[in-house]
Design a protein around this motif. Structure first.
Motif, PDB file in Angstrom:
ATOM      1  N   ARG A 171      29.788  19.200  31.227  1.00 34.28           N
ATOM      2  CA  ARG A 171      30.806  18.329  31.655  1.00 34.28           C
ATOM      3  C   ARG A 171      30.787  17.364  31.737  1.00 34.28           C
ATOM      4  O   ARG A 171      30.095  16.860  32.809  1.00 34.28           O
ATOM      5  CB  ARG A 171      31.671  19.151  32.427  1.00 34.28           C
ATOM      6  N   GLN A 216      30.499  13.147  32.623  1.00 34.37           N
ATOM      7  CA  GLN A 216      31.541  12.021  33.971  1.00 34.37           C
ATOM      8  C   GLN A 216      31.819  11.318  33.232  1.00 34.37           C
ATOM      9  O   GLN A 216      32.173  10.242  33.731  1.00 34.37           O
ATOM     10  CB  GLN A 216      30.196  12.388  35.401  1.00 34.37           C
ATOM     11  N   SER A 238      32.971  15.222  36.605  1.00 32.80           N
ATOM     12  CA  SER A 238      33.535  15.038  35.361  1.00 32.80           C
ATOM     13  C   SER A 238      35.366  15.066  35.661  1.00 32.80           C
ATOM     14  O   SER A 238      35.914  14.688  34.600  1.00 32.80           O
ATOM     15  CB  SER A 238      33.597  16.735  34.497  1.00 32.80           C
ATOM     16  N   GLN A 239      35.606  15.515  36.509  1.00 29.85           N
ATOM     17  CA  GLN A 239      37.540  15.743  36.790  1.00 29.85           C
ATOM     18  C   GLN A 239      38.111  14.382  36.429  1.00 29.85           C
ATOM     19  O   GLN A 239      38.599  14.501  36.076  1.00 29.85           O
ATOM     20  CB  GLN A 239      37.479  16.426  38.117  1.00 29.85           C
ATOM     21  N   GLY A 278      35.363  17.727  29.639  1.00 28.55           N
ATOM     22  CA  GLY A 278      35.497  19.769  29.790  1.00 28.55           C
ATOM     23  C   GLY A 278      36.394  19.735  30.923  1.00 28.55           C
ATOM     24  O   GLY A 278      35.967  21.199  31.657  1.00 28.55           O
ATOM     25  N   SER A 279      36.932  18.973  31.556  1.00 24.65           N
ATOM     26  CA  SER A 279      37.767  19.197  32.601  1.00 24.65           C
ATOM     27  C   SER A 279      39.650  20.002  32.419  1.00 24.65           C
ATOM     28  O   SER A 279      40.397  19.156  31.501  1.00 24.65           O
ATOM     29  CB  SER A 279      38.140  17.793  33.462  1.00 24.65           C
ATOM     30  N   ASN A 292      31.794  24.650  24.100  1.00 24.80           N
ATOM     31  CA  ASN A 292      32.605  23.145  25.207  1.00 24.80           C
ATOM     32  C   ASN A 292      33.447  23.855  26.293  1.00 24.80           C
ATOM     33  O   ASN A 292      33.248  25.101  26.301  1.00 24.80           O
ATOM     34  CB  ASN A 292      33.897  22.846  24.089  1.00 24.80           C
ATOM     35  N   ALA A 293      32.982  22.949  27.504  1.00 25.02           N
ATOM     36  CA  ALA A 293      33.031  23.539  28.700  1.00 25.02           C
ATOM     37  C   ALA A 293      34.348  24.260  29.264  1.00 25.02           C
ATOM     38  O   ALA A 293      34.472  24.918  29.892  1.00 25.02           O
ATOM     39  CB  ALA A 293      32.706  22.248  29.665  1.00 25.02           C
ATOM     40  N   ILE A 294      34.599  23.541  28.308  1.00 25.29           N
ATOM     41  CA  ILE A 294      36.818  24.118  28.556  1.00 25.29           C
ATOM     42  C   ILE A 294      37.283  26.078  27.771  1.00 25.29           C
ATOM     43  O   ILE A 294      37.576  26.157  28.299  1.00 25.29           O
ATOM     44  CB  ILE A 294      37.536  23.231  27.396  1.00 25.29           C
TER      45      ILE A 294
END
Length: 315
Positions: free
Chosen positions: A58, A60, A66-67, A110-111, A155-157
């Motif tokens: 994710r 950054q 990353s958030q 990816g958040s 993907n992270a999501i």
């Protein structure tokens, strides 16, 4: 009386300055894709950036988490929809490309909370748009969603979607413990920046095991609103809320009782994207996020202040 929002855009040089900085942030992420996570501005990388078990990254970006990067990308993408209608077609396309690139890099960050906030902002614009824009929006949305599921299943999501229920239960347990602290200290809270110190002494269940025998007490309750409540109390939280309630009331009044520029909707959409994501993480400690929020609020205040002045002069 209608205030021409477009006529004021050329006076806001800070808007162009932000767009330039946003493009640099995207360029930095591009280099990060090429050279890996070691290419970073901060040595302290968030624990949620790379998952060793799944290998999912994710990104950054210019942030350490990353958030934060997701919230910045979500809000900033809407700012590229702010431009004068009389500019050249090339500049219009450049702004649209900035918006699209922002969305693509938002997915790579990816958040989930940032993407969720972005979608709420898009929904706000969609509901207030004319029929033609809605048709284009539905078609482009269908193409975008289809492309994501076809070409980015890892993907992270998407890879974390199966853990959504577990993540929610985990966060809810932290929220419930935090609410108990708020009930015991409702007016002044536990003090600015004291959440981690307070919980390490009096609520020792609020920790995360990051390794064998290694524990990390939370610096925040995984919720920006609860963070303000628990550290500052209800009076400070009420004052904080007014910064956002008043602009939303002004926009609502403008929609139903006066004619306002539709470009104002993009500012509200950007603000909505952050307010939704703020529900999962406190991000006001980062000056870049704070400056962008202040910039959006400033634009909204200026728009309605100028509108009220014009109305008063015509009465």
């Amino acid at each position: 009386m209608f205030i021409s929002f477009e006529n004021n855009l050329n006076q806001w040089k800070v808007l162009n300055g932000f767009k330039t900085a946003y493009i640099f942030a995207l360029a930095f992420m591009t280099l990060q894709f090429m050279f890996g996570l070691k290419f970073t501005l901060t040595p302290d990388i968030g624990v949620n950036v790379f998952n060793e078990d799944t290998g999912v990254t994710r990104y950054q970006g210019i942030f350490g988490d990353s958030q934060l990067n997701g919230q910045f990308l979500a809000m900033g993408s809407f700012m590229f929809l702010l431009f004068q209608q009389n500019i050249s077609i090339q500049k219009k396309y450049l702004n649209y490309c900035g918006f699209i690139l922002g969305v693509v890099y938002l997915i790579l960050a990816g958040s989930r909370s940032a993407v969720g906030g972005f979608l709420v902002g898009l929904l706000f614009i969609f509901l207030l748009s004319n029929l033609r824009v809605k048709v284009y929006g539905l078609v482009l949305g269908f193409i975008a969603i289809s492309g994501l599921f076809l070409f980015a299943p890892d993907n992270a999501i998407f890879s974390r979607s199966g853990n959504l229920s577990n993540d929610l239960d985990f966060r809810q347990s932290i929220w419930e413990e935090t609410i108990i602290i708020i009930e015991n200290h409702p007016f002044l809270g536990v003090g600015l920046g004291n959440f981690q110190e307070f919980t390490s002494k009096y609520n020792q269940d609020l920790y995360l095991q990051v390794g064998p025998g290694e524990f990390l007490f939370f610096t925040q309750p995984e919720n920006g609103y609860l963070k303000i409540l628990v550290e500052h109390g209800i009076f400070a939280f009420a004052l904080f809320s007014l910064f956002f309630i008043i602009p939303f009331l002004n926009v609502t009044k403008g929609i139903f009782f006066r004619s306002i520029s539709k470009k104002t909707y993009y500012l509200i959409a950007a603000l909505c994207s952050w307010l939704i994501a703020f529900n999962t993480v406190y991000t006001l400690t980062d000056y870049r996020i704070l400056l962008l929020i202040a910039l959006i609020l400033f634009f909204i205040i200026v728009v309605f202040s100028k509108e009220d002045k014009i109305l008063n002069e015509t009465l």
